[in-house]
Scaffold this active site. Structure first.
Site, PDB file in Angstrom:
ATOM      1  N   GLU A  38      34.735  43.395  47.752  1.00 36.53           N
ATOM      2  CA  GLU A  38      36.050  43.897  47.355  1.00 36.53           C
ATOM      3  C   GLU A  38      36.313  43.651  45.869  1.00 36.53           C
ATOM      4  OE1 GLU A  38      38.905  45.366  49.414  1.00 36.53           O
ATOM      5  OE2 GLU A  38      39.103  45.830  47.289  1.00 36.53           O
ATOM      6  N   GLU A  42      34.368  41.532  25.375  1.00 36.96           N
ATOM      7  CA  GLU A  42      33.318  40.564  25.073  1.00 36.96           C
ATOM      8  C   GLU A  42      32.808  40.772  23.650  1.00 36.96           C
ATOM      9  OE1 GLU A  42      30.660  39.732  28.223  1.00 36.96           O
ATOM     10  OE2 GLU A  42      31.825  40.913  29.658  1.00 36.96           O
ATOM     11  N   LYS A  69      31.676  51.023  38.769  1.00 43.40           N
ATOM     12  CA  LYS A  69      32.764  50.996  39.748  1.00 43.40           C
ATOM     13  C   LYS A  69      32.945  52.354  40.420  1.00 43.40           C
ATOM     14  CE  LYS A  69      34.958  47.228  37.242  1.00 43.40           C
ATOM     15  NZ  LYS A  69      35.868  46.960  36.100  1.00 43.40           N
TER      16      LYS A  69
END
Lengths: 410, 410
Positions: B124, B185, B200
């Site tokens: 999840e 980052e 994703k």
């Protein structure tokens, strides 16, 4: 093959029948077994349907058929739904329902009976129609402590307010339009007075905080007093008026729950929820704000949620989904919740000059501007941050004035 | 008491440890049993923590301890995570992960291994951090056929675009600020080039359509070419530029999946998703559009989703959550998807007069106005409804011009 029954063949019930029958393939895929609708209970006759042979008029047939392990209750109302659901659960049948009135009134009792009989009582469709809310809260957010929930829980009132705000339509014209479009019922009381939203916030509060919250304990205010001017003033201040169901755990361990027209800041996504849509914002201590948005009503959306609950019941025929709350007691509810924050205030007086003068002296420290409407003899403003009680005290001291106070949220 | 292990003690891993240890009560309440973190695997030393005694450096200890039934993989990256997860599953241990790179690259294989070994592999947290998405899709929407998904899946790029649009900051300044705030980052490639969002959308597409979609099959375009002017033109046309991951089942049964900067109409709630937030819009044939919104990243939010998956693994120790997709093949993907709709076009030429003239003749039938920017020697407009290929054909016929074409969505 699993046999199921549907009780009620109204808007949602016919939708459930259509999904289970017309989309039997996807239901079979989800369950990994064929699902057969054996009975549909309705007192009316439905001829000419592909499944007209399934109708029965006697509830006892379902109750006494041990083949039926899962039942959908989509009749609505408390009687006879309550009696039927209770007896199904006692006989070892799982029940999926869309009936918010039933869950809000009898949820704790029915959950307990389900638990004692090792069956499931699921009601995802009772809040937010087709929007997944209750299951994600129970499962995905289980590592969170939920601190508060705010939601647009009634599509009818959201549609009416939206028409007032966007199309400058007054309340009664907007209501008539909603009725014409089928978004509002002939008797719109349950929607416009906030009772429907109240039932839903009761269910959400019980899910979040573990104890039943009965509708009669919840402060409920509808939208009938909201004027076009309120909507316009709010807009000027950067807010949109929405009917918000809210519940929150307070520092004293008690909870507050309410339904009231609320000014929602334009930065909050809830302010952009238009038309008949619903949205629920759940705040968890780990996740922060999570929002669930979608169609809060309608045949197909609601029926698909009932069907998904039936699938879940079938997949857990011999085990219990962990969904539980205790019976509630009134001590759990903070009756004298004195909210701190900024409030929308509109003061009206026939003596406009005196109103101006009193406002100036009573709210002399007010840091933001007010809107003065001489024509309507009223003043509207957003208060500085303060306790509601303290503002109400000031307001009630005004001579020959009426006032309206609404909560705000960002 | 159930023993579990956590592999990785970075941002998310330490969050998982904190939830399981500091909030042991709520985890116990959800599982109805005590959950004990027996090992935390990390090559680094962590002294002075209340749970410093739990650290180990040797994966084999976890693998060979039959007491450990559930493992959290929160190391990130494919190696050695893939090897570790695979061996855990093969040894009958359920795994919960937040590792989108792993799931996007190896999901189908790991799900199959989990199935064959009657354990669970849950992820999840790999999409949308703490936002419940995958479980609601699999369970609550199971009576739906999902037709398409569009989402803001990367908080870093959403933050940067937001800064460009709202604060008029150029791309590189906004990126520096994001890095300073810890939202991006040091090497921001995976975010700004769209790779993270790509992983994703692969996972979402596989969940929705039942077959693995590998990242290399997905058209992926980042936000590095978006200029402040694009953002301003878009605003003028009533749109907001967002990096949108999109997947859709086409009429020919194939699917299309892409990540690209997209102009989102202001009426769509996705246009209001600001800062580092994520939102995923899932369209079902029964529910219509459902949106899930919240923090897409961050220690606590992501960790709480991993912890919830661990709870689910523990509750289903001897049964399988039905979450499955087959391995994919490239034939499943429409490579020549020719979208029909309105597109954002910006044409630039050193010969501005010729540009104006060519625009006038090639786009003579264009029904809406264009923005002419003489200073930047460019023209921007939203095309009339047409096929992408037909517009590109017109554009590529222009002499001495460069052009940019972006998709739009309402």
């Amino acid at each position: 093959m699993i046999n199921v029954a549907i009780m009620g063949h109204g808007v949602v019930g016919s939708g459930v029948a259509e999904i289970l029958i017309d989309h039997a393939d996807r239901i079979e895929k989800a369950v990994r077994e064929k699902v057969n609708v054996k009975y549909i209970l309705d007192l009316r006759d439905f001829e000419g349907l592909s499944y007209s042979d399934k109708f029965i008029k006697d509830f006892e047939v379902i109750l006494n058929d041990d083949d039926i392990k899962v039942v959908a209750e989509v009749m609505g109302g408390i009687n006879p739904a309550y009696d039927f659901v209770k007896r199904c659960l006692l006989r070892g049948k799982s029940v999926a329902t869309s009936n918010k009135e039933l869950v809000a009134a009898k949820g704790a009792e029915l959950i307990k009976i389900a638990q004692e009989n090792n069956v499931n009582f699921l009601f995802e469709a009772s809040v937010g129609g087709g929007i997944p809310i209750l299951r994600p809260m129970a499962q995905c957010l289980c590592a969170n402590e939920i601190t508060q929930i705010s939601g647009i829980l009634n599509g009818t009132t959201n549609y009416i307010l939206n028409k007032m705000i966007v199309d400058n339509m007054d309340f009664s014209t907007a209501l008539s339009l909603a009725q014409k479009k089928g978004y509002a019922e002939k008797d719109p009381t349950a929607d416009i007075e906030g009772h429907d939203a109240c039932r839903k916030i009761c269910i959400l509060a019980a899910m979040a905080f573990g104890k039943h919250v009965y509708p009669e304990w919840v402060y409920t205010e509808g939208i009938t007093d909201i004027t076009l001017d309120d909507a316009e003033y709010a807009d000027n201040f950067g807010y949109v008026i929405k009917l918000i169901g809210h519940t929150e755990k307070l520092e004293n361990g008690k909870i507050t729950a309410s339904v009231r027209p609320t000014l929602v800041g334009r930065n909050c996504l809830l302010s952009g929820v238009d038309g008949v849509f619903n949205a629920v914002m759940v705040t968890g201590d780990q996740t922060g704000d999570v929002i669930f948005y979608g169609k809060g009503a309608g045949k197909k959306a609601t029926a698909s949620a009932v069907a998904a609950d039936m699938v879940d019941c079938i997949k857990h025929l011999n085990s219990r989904k962990y969904l539980f709350w205790e019976d509630g007691d009134e001590l759990f509810i903070e009756k004298n919740y004195d909210k701190s924050g900024r409030f929308y205030v509109c003061i009206k007086s026939d003596d406009y000059d005196s109103l101006l003068e009193q406002y100036k002296s009573v709210f002399s420290s007010q840091k933001t501007d007010c809107i003065k409407n001489e024509y309507r003899r009223e003043i509207a403003f957003i208060t500085d941050c303060d306790r509601e009680s303290s503002i109400r005290k000031k307001l009630s001291g005004l001579r020959n004035c009426e006032y309206k106070l609404l909560h705000t949220m960002l």
